[in-house]
Design an enzyme around this catalytic site. Sequence first.
Site, PDB file in Angstrom:
ATOM      1  N   HIS A   1      -0.059   3.911   1.191  1.00 35.41           N
ATOM      2  CA  HIS A   1      -0.270   4.576   2.477  1.00 35.41           C
ATOM      3  C   HIS A   1       0.831   4.234   3.479  1.00 35.41           C
ATOM      4  O   HIS A   1       1.073   4.975   4.421  1.00 35.41           O
ATOM      5  CB  HIS A   1      -1.643   4.216   3.049  1.00 35.41           C
ATOM      6  CG  HIS A   1      -2.772   4.957   2.378  1.00 35.41           C
ATOM      7  ND1 HIS A   1      -3.178   6.199   2.782  1.00 35.41           N
ATOM      8  CD2 HIS A   1      -3.553   4.629   1.327  1.00 35.41           C
ATOM      9  CE1 HIS A   1      -4.181   6.615   2.016  1.00 35.41           C
ATOM     10  NE2 HIS A   1      -4.422   5.677   1.114  1.00 35.41           N
TER      11      HIS A   1
ATOM     12  N   GLU B   1      -9.709   6.070  -8.023  1.00 33.94           N
ATOM     13  CA  GLU B   1      -9.925   6.636  -6.692  1.00 33.94           C
ATOM     14  C   GLU B   1      -9.693   8.140  -6.793  1.00 33.94           C
ATOM     15  O   GLU B   1      -8.552   8.606  -6.743  1.00 33.94           O
ATOM     16  CB  GLU B   1      -8.976   6.003  -5.668  1.00 33.94           C
ATOM     17  CG  GLU B   1      -9.255   4.512  -5.459  1.00 33.94           C
ATOM     18  CD  GLU B   1      -8.456   3.913  -4.314  1.00 33.94           C
ATOM     19  OE1 GLU B   1      -7.608   4.624  -3.740  1.00 33.94           O
ATOM     20  OE2 GLU B   1      -8.697   2.737  -3.998  1.00 33.94           O
TER      21      GLU B   1
ATOM     22  N   TRP C   1     -10.048  10.333  -4.777  1.00 35.22           N
ATOM     23  CA  TRP C   1      -9.666  10.930  -3.489  1.00 35.22           C
ATOM     24  C   TRP C   1      -8.227  10.619  -3.084  1.00 35.22           C
ATOM     25  O   TRP C   1      -7.721  11.175  -2.122  1.00 35.22           O
ATOM     26  CB  TRP C   1     -10.593  10.408  -2.389  1.00 35.22           C
ATOM     27  CG  TRP C   1     -10.625   8.903  -2.353  1.00 35.22           C
ATOM     28  CD1 TRP C   1      -9.765   8.079  -1.684  1.00 35.22           C
ATOM     29  CD2 TRP C   1     -11.535   8.043  -3.049  1.00 35.22           C
ATOM     30  NE1 TRP C   1     -10.083   6.764  -1.923  1.00 35.22           N
ATOM     31  CE2 TRP C   1     -11.174   6.715  -2.751  1.00 35.22           C
ATOM     32  CE3 TRP C   1     -12.634   8.273  -3.891  1.00 35.22           C
ATOM     33  CZ2 TRP C   1     -11.864   5.614  -3.269  1.00 35.22           C
ATOM     34  CZ3 TRP C   1     -13.323   7.167  -4.405  1.00 35.22           C
ATOM     35  CH2 TRP C   1     -12.932   5.862  -4.094  1.00 35.22           C
TER      36      TRP C   1
ATOM     37  N   SER D   1       0.824  -1.210   0.000  1.00 36.71           N
ATOM     38  CA  SER D   1       0.000   0.000   0.000  1.00 36.71           C
ATOM     39  C   SER D   1       0.858   1.260   0.000  1.00 36.71           C
ATOM     40  O   SER D   1       1.802   1.383   0.784  1.00 36.71           O
ATOM     41  CB  SER D   1      -0.901   0.017   1.233  1.00 36.71           C
ATOM     42  OG  SER D   1      -1.571   1.265   1.330  1.00 36.71           O
TER      43      SER D   1
HETATM   44 ZN    ZN Z   1      -5.783   6.134  -0.363  1.00 36.15          ZN
END
Ligand code: ZN
Length: 276
Positions: A184, A240, A242, A182
């Site tokens: 993130h 995505e 966002w 990820s």
């Molecule tokens: Zn994300």
Amino acid sequence: MRRRPTRRLLVTAAILAVAVSGCGSSDPAPTASDLPSLAVGEIPAPAQRSPSSTAPAGSAAAASASGDAASDDSVSDDYADPSAATVVVNKRRPLTPIEFTPADLILPDVPLATDGVNATLRPDAAKAVEEMFAAAADDDVWLTLVSGYRSYPVQAATYDYWVSRNGSPEEADNYSARPGYSEHQTGLAFDIGQDDGACTLRSCFRDTTAAGWASANAHEFGFILRYPEGRQDTTGFLAESWHYRFVGTDTSSAMRSNGVETLEEFFGLPDAPDYG
Ligand SMILES: [Zn+2]
């Protein structure tokens, strides 16, 4: 920076931020009762491929190969170093080490759509987020930070949650990254929301004022929209609107001016539609 005095949204924060996003999208968003456990799931074996020999014009790889003017030293081509702003993480390129943790993480001074859990970022990304949110506010667009850094264990819980919710890894893999895979986890990626909570982490977010503003302006602050529409075969994830990723202004500007949509193309790396 300017702050809007009202309607600061506090979603059941950590839950939404953790449970959602391939960031990982959610349609619909989970509820508090959907909270995943924090058990670390099984770790898939890393699968990597060698970079392809072809690269689109205007990409860092093409510039590097040809030695032309576009190979400006200011545009980093360090896509393998997890500490580099230009690291590329996808389904064929796990973080190395897989439980990588950024050296420094701070909470940006921006409106949060969460309680602050999982909202930290690397300092360079956090500073750019503060600048972007302030610029949006100047245009009367009110962004919120929904989710930032997620550790390996948190991502493991996130992924396990989606597998259990949807019954199969194959379905969850469309919108939730496995731990170690990820963006993130780099501290460079974050999810934005709109302060009224409209379509948070849902496909309809693309039609919000916040999404439109970010799409038009984020590159000026060193960000790219990491999972564009119709690019799942390259990025591995559904669109995505966002999810933004800090790469630095040199790279974001180079990608924008050359019409390069994905980091994979920019660095001449193989498509990463799945875990291989
Ligand atoms: Zn994300």
